[in-house]
Design a protein around this motif. Structure first.
Motif, PDB file in Angstrom:
ATOM      1  N   GLU A 159       0.833  -1.205   0.000  1.00 58.62           N
ATOM      2  CA  GLU A 159       0.000   0.000   0.000  1.00 58.62           C
ATOM      3  C   GLU A 159       0.870   1.259   0.000  1.00 58.62           C
ATOM      4  O   GLU A 159       0.609   2.210  -0.743  1.00 58.62           O
ATOM      5  N   ALA A 160       1.909   1.242   0.814  1.00 58.41           N
ATOM      6  CA  ALA A 160       2.815   2.408   0.866  1.00 58.41           C
ATOM      7  C   ALA A 160       3.538   2.582  -0.468  1.00 58.41           C
ATOM      8  O   ALA A 160       3.747   3.706  -0.936  1.00 58.41           O
ATOM      9  N   ARG A 162       2.323   1.743  -3.422  1.00 59.60           N
ATOM     10  CA  ARG A 162       1.343   2.301  -4.374  1.00 59.60           C
ATOM     11  C   ARG A 162       1.155   3.789  -4.141  1.00 59.60           C
ATOM     12  O   ARG A 162       1.106   4.586  -5.073  1.00 59.60           O
ATOM     13  N   ARG A 163       1.067   4.175  -2.872  1.00 61.02           N
ATOM     14  CA  ARG A 163       0.899   5.598  -2.555  1.00 61.02           C
ATOM     15  C   ARG A 163       2.099   6.420  -3.003  1.00 61.02           C
ATOM     16  O   ARG A 163       1.973   7.609  -3.281  1.00 61.02           O
ATOM     17  N   ASN A 188      -2.569  -4.785  -3.459  1.00 66.22           N
ATOM     18  CA  ASN A 188      -1.252  -4.356  -2.996  1.00 66.22           C
ATOM     19  C   ASN A 188      -0.116  -5.240  -3.513  1.00 66.22           C
ATOM     20  O   ASN A 188       1.013  -5.163  -3.017  1.00 66.22           O
ATOM     21  N   ALA A 235       9.014   4.137   1.343  1.00 66.98           N
ATOM     22  CA  ALA A 235       7.711   3.475   1.359  1.00 66.98           C
ATOM     23  C   ALA A 235       7.767   2.170   2.157  1.00 66.98           C
ATOM     24  O   ALA A 235       6.875   1.879   2.957  1.00 66.98           O
ATOM     25  N   GLU A 255       3.935  11.418   9.713  1.00 63.81           N
ATOM     26  CA  GLU A 255       3.914  10.952   8.315  1.00 63.81           C
ATOM     27  C   GLU A 255       4.438  12.034   7.394  1.00 63.81           C
ATOM     28  O   GLU A 255       4.176  13.178   7.593  1.00 63.81           O
TER      29      GLU A 255
END
Ligand code: ZN
Length: 255
Positions: A159-160, A162-163, A188, A235, A255
């Motif tokens: 997920e990180a 992808r972000r 993911n 990430a 963050e």
């Protein structure tokens, strides 16, 4: 009594008292942090895949693992870098080195099935490449005793990623010989790869990361950039920071 009186007098001395407190705190904090074993995939004699321009996967793995170690440390996680000297030829060396860690992350770069490879000439040498696939993938084993926490961390890392703008490769789930690794979390980019030795034998939750496809000519160029490594490492560290149990009570990084 006189033997006990001397240490007691020392404790009344403020600088000494603070030194002792700091020492006690340092020991407690070190135990409180989760520690990640960052494993450099492959070793000198068997350096893994060869990139489209002829660079061994081991070199990519070593650079990215070092960057992930720094990023994890900057988030307050403890780290152990494994296999960076290129001599960890036996799995047992790796798992032994990871004893005491809370999580095992094996860092790799990807290739494709041999029948997809084509030839091109780079620097006057004929090389193999395939521009067919790109992206990252993550693997966990259902034969691990820690499949649930492994999957939770793999999903958090994916997920990180992808972000941060990276895309999962998805091709490892294709129903062809050599692939067929079912999705554990398609969104993911997480697959089950049950018999991967390093995952099923790890004594902690464990995830294998394929950071990118280095037989893909464009992706190789991207993966060679320090900026790409830095973004991937940030990430991965963010994902680990989210999924690992927070044992300390202090404020976490923002963050
Ligand atoms: Zn590999």
């Amino acid at each position: 009594m006189r033997l006990l009186a001397a240490p007691a007098r020392l404790l009344q001395n403020p600088p000494v008292r603070w030194s002792i407190l700091i020492l006690l705190c340092a020991a407690a904090c070190a135990r409180a942090q989760a520690t990640v074993a960052v494993d450099v995939g492959h070793f000198i004699e068997e350096p893994g895949a060869t990139s489209a321009r002829g660079r061994p996967e081991l070199d990519f793995n070593r650079e990215l693992a070092g960057e992930i170690e720094s990023a994890a440390r900057s988030r307050g996680l403890g780290t152990l870098l494994i296999g960076a000297d290129g001599f960890a030829s036996r799995l047992t060396q790796r798992t032994a080195a990871a004893a005491g860690a809370d999580f095992f992350l094996s860092v790799h770069h990807d290739s494709v099935q041999p029948h997809f490879l084509e030839t091109w000439e780079y620097d006057r040498v004929e090389r193999l490449f395939s521009d067919r696939y790109s992206g990252f993938s993550l693997f966990v084993s259902r034969k691990s005793a820690f499949v649930r926490p492994s999957l939770a961390c793999a999903s958090a890392i994916g997920e990180a990623m992808r972000r941060a703008g990276f895309s999962p490769s998805l091709y490892h789930a294709d129903p062809i010989p050599g692939e067929n690794k079912p999705f554990a979390d398609r969104r993911n980019g997480v697959h089950y790869y049950d018999n991967l030795i390093v995952l099923k034998t790890a004594r902690t939750p464990a995830v294998l990361l394929e950071a990118g496809v280095i037989v893909n000519r464009d992706e190789e160029t991207r993966m060679l950039l320090a900026e790409t490594r830095r973004r991937i490492a940030a990430a991965v560290a963010q994902g680990l920071d989210r999924c690992l149990p927070r044992k300390n009570v202090g404020p976490g990084p923002t963050e």
